[in-house]
Scaffold this motif. Structure first.
Motif, short mmCIF file in Angstrom:
data_model
loop_
_atom_site.label_atom_id
_atom_site.label_comp_id
_atom_site.label_asym_id
_atom_site.label_seq_id
_atom_site.Cartn_x
_atom_site.Cartn_y
_atom_site.Cartn_z
N SER A 72 57.79 40.25 52.00
CA SER A 72 58.53 40.16 53.25
C SER A 72 57.63 39.50 54.29
CB SER A 72 58.98 41.54 53.73
OG SER A 72 57.87 42.37 53.99
N SER A 73 58.23 39.09 55.36
CA SER A 73 57.45 38.54 56.47
C SER A 73 58.08 39.00 57.78
CB SER A 73 57.40 37.02 56.41
OG SER A 73 58.69 36.48 56.53
N ARG A 74 57.25 39.08 58.77
CA ARG A 74 57.74 39.45 60.09
C ARG A 74 57.01 38.63 61.13
NH1 ARG A 74 54.95 43.94 63.06
NH2 ARG A 74 52.90 44.04 62.10
N ILE A 75 57.67 38.45 62.25
CA ILE A 75 57.10 37.67 63.35
C ILE A 75 56.16 38.58 64.14
CG2 ILE A 75 57.64 36.40 65.46
CD1 ILE A 75 60.40 35.82 64.13
N ILE A 76 54.97 38.06 64.39
CA ILE A 76 53.98 38.84 65.15
C ILE A 76 53.95 38.39 66.60
CG2 ILE A 76 51.53 39.35 65.38
CD1 ILE A 76 51.28 39.14 62.39
N SER A 77 54.01 37.07 66.80
CA SER A 77 53.97 36.57 68.18
C SER A 77 54.84 35.32 68.32
CB SER A 77 52.53 36.25 68.60
OG SER A 77 52.00 35.23 67.79
N LEU A 78 55.20 35.03 69.55
CA LEU A 78 56.07 33.90 69.87
C LEU A 78 55.37 32.96 70.85
CD1 LEU A 78 59.41 35.82 70.51
CD2 LEU A 78 58.81 34.52 68.48
N TYR A 79 55.76 31.67 70.78
CA TYR A 79 55.33 30.72 71.80
C TYR A 79 56.15 30.97 73.07
CZ TYR A 79 52.89 28.04 68.19
OH TYR A 79 52.06 27.65 67.19
N VAL A 80 55.80 30.30 74.13
CA VAL A 80 56.50 30.44 75.41
C VAL A 80 57.97 30.03 75.27
CG1 VAL A 80 56.55 29.64 77.81
CG2 VAL A 80 54.37 30.01 76.67
N ASN A 81 58.25 29.05 74.41
CA ASN A 81 59.63 28.58 74.23
C ASN A 81 60.39 29.42 73.19
OD1 ASN A 81 58.38 27.75 71.93
ND2 ASN A 81 58.88 25.58 72.17
N ALA A 82 59.92 30.59 72.86
CA ALA A 82 60.55 31.57 71.97
C ALA A 82 60.57 31.14 70.50
CB ALA A 82 61.96 31.91 72.44
N GLN A 83 59.71 30.20 70.12
CA GLN A 83 59.58 29.85 68.70
C GLN A 83 58.48 30.71 68.08
OE1 GLN A 83 58.83 25.65 68.62
NE2 GLN A 83 61.00 25.16 68.33
N ASN A 84 58.59 30.88 66.77
CA ASN A 84 57.59 31.68 66.07
C ASN A 84 56.20 31.07 66.21
OD1 ASN A 84 59.78 33.09 65.17
ND2 ASN A 84 59.76 32.20 63.11
N ALA A 85 55.24 31.88 66.57
CA ALA A 85 53.86 31.40 66.68
C ALA A 85 53.03 31.91 65.50
CB ALA A 85 53.24 31.85 67.99
N GLU A 86 53.22 33.17 65.18
CA GLU A 86 52.41 33.78 64.13
C GLU A 86 53.28 34.72 63.30
OE1 GLU A 86 48.08 35.99 63.83
OE2 GLU A 86 49.18 36.02 65.72
N LYS A 87 53.09 34.67 61.99
CA LYS A 87 53.83 35.55 61.09
C LYS A 87 52.87 36.37 60.26
CE LYS A 87 58.27 33.44 60.10
NZ LYS A 87 59.14 32.91 59.05
N GLU A 88 53.38 37.49 59.78
CA GLU A 88 52.63 38.33 58.88
C GLU A 88 53.38 38.39 57.55
OE1 GLU A 88 50.61 42.53 59.43
OE2 GLU A 88 52.77 42.73 59.07
N LYS A 89 52.71 38.03 56.46
CA LYS A 89 53.30 38.15 55.13
C LYS A 89 52.87 39.48 54.55
CE LYS A 89 54.21 34.76 52.29
NZ LYS A 89 55.61 34.66 52.52
N SER A 90 53.83 40.15 53.95
CA SER A 90 53.59 41.43 53.30
C SER A 90 53.86 41.28 51.81
CB SER A 90 54.52 42.48 53.91
OG SER A 90 54.51 43.65 53.15
N TYR A 91 52.97 41.82 50.99
CA TYR A 91 53.11 41.74 49.54
C TYR A 91 52.87 43.14 48.98
CZ TYR A 91 52.46 40.17 44.74
OH TYR A 91 52.57 40.01 43.39
N ASN A 92 53.86 43.68 48.27
CA ASN A 92 53.77 45.05 47.75
C ASN A 92 54.10 45.06 46.27
OD1 ASN A 92 53.47 45.93 50.46
ND2 ASN A 92 55.67 45.82 50.69
N VAL A 93 53.29 45.80 45.50
CA VAL A 93 53.51 45.95 44.07
C VAL A 93 53.25 47.41 43.71
CG1 VAL A 93 52.69 45.34 41.75
CG2 VAL A 93 52.80 43.61 43.51
N ASN A 94 54.14 47.98 42.92
CA ASN A 94 53.94 49.32 42.36
C ASN A 94 53.69 49.16 40.87
OD1 ASN A 94 54.40 50.67 44.80
ND2 ASN A 94 56.61 50.57 44.47
N TYR A 95 52.83 50.01 40.34
CA TYR A 95 52.55 49.97 38.91
C TYR A 95 52.12 51.36 38.46
CZ TYR A 95 47.64 49.61 40.36
OH TYR A 95 46.42 49.84 40.93
N SER A 96 52.19 51.57 37.15
CA SER A 96 51.78 52.86 36.60
C SER A 96 50.96 52.61 35.34
CB SER A 96 52.98 53.74 36.29
OG SER A 96 53.77 53.16 35.28
#
Length: 171
Positions: A88-112
């Motif tokens: 997944s990804s989420r927006i962390i910060s925006l530019y002044v004109n409301a465009q995405n400036a920085e994103k965070e990528k999330s990577y999750n794995v479960n295993y046994s």
């Protein structure tokens, strides 16, 4: 003059020999000789998608350690079950004109890991990375996101192998 050079040479050889003796005496082992093959000489890798890049990374690392990968589970053989990854990804910060400036990528794995005669132990890997987003370089940023995901998969595969190595089985 020549005897000084010769005595210096013998002193270096003696120092190297003593260092090797001290290091071997303290229980030091090279990184590649980590005991994973002794713990898991054979393993069955179970996954819903065997062509997944994470599964290929894990297989490569296990084969590199000298572990035999089985195509079917056998009695007395450990089972490593890897569940589907979640990204997944989420927006962390925006530019002044409301465009995405920085994103965070999330990577999750479960295993046994199920070792013969022991309880199945469940684990989870959660990795996060930030990257800058520039709409004028959309193609380059999508390629960067792909490379970042590949890097996260490699880190997750290394983490799974490290967990296998450090695992203390529970009855």
């Amino acid at each position: 003059m020549q005897s000084t050079v010769r005595s210096f040479f013998y002193a270096k050889i003696t120092l190297i020999f003593l260092s090797a003796v001290l290091i071997s005496g303290c229980g030091f082992h090279l990184k590649n000789n980590n005991g994973l093959i002794e713990k898991y000489p054979k393993i069955y890798l179970q996954s819903t998608n065997t062509n997944d890049e994470l599964i290929r990374f894990i297989k490569t690392r296990l084969r590199g350690a000298g572990i035999e990968l089985l195509s079917q589970p056998e009695a007395g053989v450990a089972i490593l079950k890897v569940y589907p990854e979640r990204r997944s990804s989420r927006i962390i910060s925006l530019y002044v004109n409301a465009q995405n400036a920085e994103k965070e990528k999330s990577y999750n794995v479960n295993y046994s890991i199920q070792s013969p005669g022991y309880q199945t132990q469940e684990f989870s890997i959660n990795l996060y990375r930030d990257f800058l987003e520039n709409s004028s370089q959309a193609l380059a940023k999508s390629r960067e996101a792909e490379i970042l995901t590949k890097e996260l998969r490699g880190i997750a595969a290394d983490s799974i192998i490290a967990t296998m190595l450090s695992l203390e089985n529970k009855k």
